[in-house]
Design an enzyme around this catalytic site. Structure first.
Site, short mmCIF file in Angstrom:
data_model
loop_
_atom_site.label_atom_id
_atom_site.label_comp_id
_atom_site.label_asym_id
_atom_site.label_seq_id
_atom_site.Cartn_x
_atom_site.Cartn_y
_atom_site.Cartn_z
N ASP A 56 43.28 36.64 44.62
CA ASP A 56 44.52 36.96 43.93
C ASP A 56 45.33 37.98 44.72
OD1 ASP A 56 46.31 37.00 41.70
OD2 ASP A 56 45.42 38.89 41.08
N THR A 89 51.78 35.55 43.04
CA THR A 89 51.88 36.88 43.67
C THR A 89 51.79 36.80 45.19
OG1 THR A 89 49.53 37.09 43.20
CG2 THR A 89 51.01 38.22 41.73
N THR A 90 51.01 35.85 45.70
CA THR A 90 50.87 35.72 47.16
C THR A 90 52.14 35.13 47.76
OG1 THR A 90 48.52 35.31 46.80
CG2 THR A 90 49.36 34.85 48.98
N ASP A 394 45.61 34.60 35.21
CA ASP A 394 46.74 33.91 35.85
C ASP A 394 47.07 32.61 35.11
OD1 ASP A 394 46.65 35.91 37.63
OD2 ASP A 394 46.37 34.71 39.43
#
Length: 545
Positions: A56, A89-90, A394
């Site tokens: 994550d 998020t990445t 998530d």
């Protein structure tokens, strides 16, 4: 020290920009290889040797101790995406870094930062409009298959990818259980804070289960208490149920030794009276965030009630909200005495204790006010259960956002490629200075499908070319009957396919917010052309002048 007399170091112009871009690229390179379904995990070890293994982006960047100010902006960006959307998020970090790198190249060929900033803003606005008008697929709450596919897409890049069919169904069912109506808007809301994820290591992760009710890892205050209470009346207290003691700083001067025993007895009686107040109000399950000693336990055992002590305050508040109870912080009433109002009690159909793995858990089922859900996560070890919890968080966020926004987009690089082609064409229609910045923005978007393909050990140039052809064709047709605009990557077979039909889906909100946040972060760092590091003030030694 500069000529103006600033005590410290001053960097200006291109030096600052190069330093900022290098720092941001370093951060992006850390998380780049964890993007996508074939992304790799990172092992993070802190100074005391605690290990975190995760995929994550937000968790990886949270663990890094970043010194550089520009890199901190990017770390905060990933935290913002995690808070607002919960997933993506990445990709938001990778996109922001790519936008910055390309902006820096433009500045080197004498394009003014202001031109780039206005070009990027215009490109982001056009991209969001295009997503909303051309790329979204509307859904309703009853489209279970689409919701499960959206949750699966979020999980495929995580450790639970192989079991995503089990966990995706758990996530969708849990989010539906906590549905409430917004008081002002009247729209459906899905507060995922009401979903409690409980970890218990042991057994296989396939044996994780959803419980309709609230589960908390605690055991009864005394083993002599009953293990199950039906038609529970729940009292939620933020009060010590220990033997009564005078407050700190209060002194009692005793002149007669016989009174000592009376004081001790009175201390015990105060606690007994308090417990009686609770029991007379009808409470048979008592939760307190503070202590509960053996004397209190004795009275509760006799009354056939369950007592739970040291309940974490966040759990106490959630249980109170779901059961319709009020958290009571004092027994004092307006008169001089003490009382407990029965209206402060919450209700549940049953409360019982059950052992799962090595630990005991308390189950609250059939809450009166709100439906709550708990997911019990099983796994081989702590590292595994922690990572499953992060992955589930998530997916729960993805299902919530999909239900609240009512639309999805195709995943696997489909949106990025479609926007890239659209913005490239759009830039050619502009005769202003922003043209070159919008063209670079369009090219930066292709970094996401490129990295997805590279991480899956596929030929990224070949796949991107095929994808570009299909999206070009889609945008040149008046009616895209075959759905070329939903073409994305299949990273298992290494080919291009119709991702909407194959169930690779993401919430529209995730893509729109990622674009907005990445552009904002890139612009924030791009505005900086001067950095001054002030020297710490030298403190004078006392007595010396």
């Amino acid at each position: 020290m500069s000529a103006v007399g600033i005590r410290g170091e001053r960097d200006q112009g291109q030096d600052v920009r190069t330093s900022n871009v290098t720092a941001v690229m370093a951060i992006a390179n850390v998380v780049k290889t964890s993007l996508g379904p074939q992304g790799l995990d990172k092992m993070l070890v802190d100074e005391i040797g605690d290990v975190v293994i995760t995929n994550d982006g937000a968790t990886i960047l949270k663990q890094l101790e970043v010194e550089h100010p520009a890199a901190k902006v990017i770390v905060e960006l990933s935290q913002l995406q995690d808070k607002e959307v919960g997933d993506g998020t990445t990709s938001v970090v990778v996109l922001a870094a790519e936008l910055l790198r390309r902006a820096n190249e433009l500045i080197k060929i004498k394009v003014h930062p202001t031109t780039i900033i206005s070009g990027y803003k215009l490109a982001a606005r056009q991209a969001v409009k295009y997503i909303q008008s051309h790329l979204v697929h509307k859904i309703t709450e009853d489209d279970t298959e689409i919701l499960i596919n959206a949750a699966k897409t979020s999980m495929n890049s995580k450790v639970i990818g192989p079991e995503s069919h089990i966990f995706a169904k758990l996530a969708v069912d849990a989010v539906r259980l906590v549905k409430t109506q917004g008081l002002v808007s009247g729209k459906a809301k899905y507060p995922i804070q009401s979903i409690n994820v409980v970890k218990s290591h042991g057994q296989s992760s396939n044996q994780s289960e959803l419980v309709k009710g609230y589960v908390i890892q605690l055991q009864r205050a005394s083993q002599q208490m009953v293990t199950k209470v039906k038609n529970a009346k729940i009292a939620c207290l933020d009060i010590n149920l220990n033997k009564f003691k005078m407050q700190m700083g209060v002194q009692i001067l005793v002149d007669d030794p016989n009174n000592l025993e009376k004081i001790r007895k009175k201390e015990m009686d105060v606690l007994k009276e308090r417990i009686q107040l609770l029991l007379q109000a009808g409470a048979n399950v008592i939760l307190t965030s503070k202590g509960m000693d053996d004397l209190a336990n004795k009275y509760l055992v006799e009354a056939g009630a369950i007592g739970l002590r040291r309940v974490p305050k966040d759990h106490l508040r959630r249980i109170a909200k779901a059961a319709g109870a009020k958290v009571v912080t004092t027994f004092a009433n307006e008169e001089t005495g003490e009382s407990f109002d029965a209206s402060c009690l919450g209700e549940a159909e049953e409360v019982y204790e059950e052992a799962i793995g090595d630990n005991d858990y308390i189950f609250f089922k059939g809450m009166k006010k709100e439906q709550s859900a708990s997911i019990i996560v099983r796994g081989a070890n702590e590292l595994m259960t922690d990572e499953i919890e992060r992955s589930l968080h998530d997916s729960l966020c993805v299902v919530k956002r999909t239900l609240e926004s009512g639309s999805v987009v195709a995943g696997g690089g489909a949106v990025e490629m479609a926007l890239s082609i659209y913005l490239d064409d759009y830039s050619r229609k502009l005769d202003s200075n922003e043209q070159i910045a919008i063209a670079e923005f369009a090219e930066a978007l292709t970094s996401i499908p490129k990295i997805l393909a590279t991480n899956a050990a596929k030929d990224s140039i070949d796949l991107i070319s095929k994808l570009r052809v299909l999206h070009s064709k889609s945008q040149s047709l008046e009616v895209d009957e075959k759905g070329y605009k939903f073409s994305g990557l299949d990273l298992v077979k290494g080919e291009v396919r119709h991702n909407l039909r194959h169930g690779v889906l993401e919430p529209t909100v995730s893509k729109i917010k990622a674009l907005k946040f990445a552009t904002e972060a890139a612009i924030t760092i791009l505005r900086i052309d001067d950095m001054i590091k002030l020297e710490p003030k030298k403190e004078q030694m006392p007595g010396r002048h």
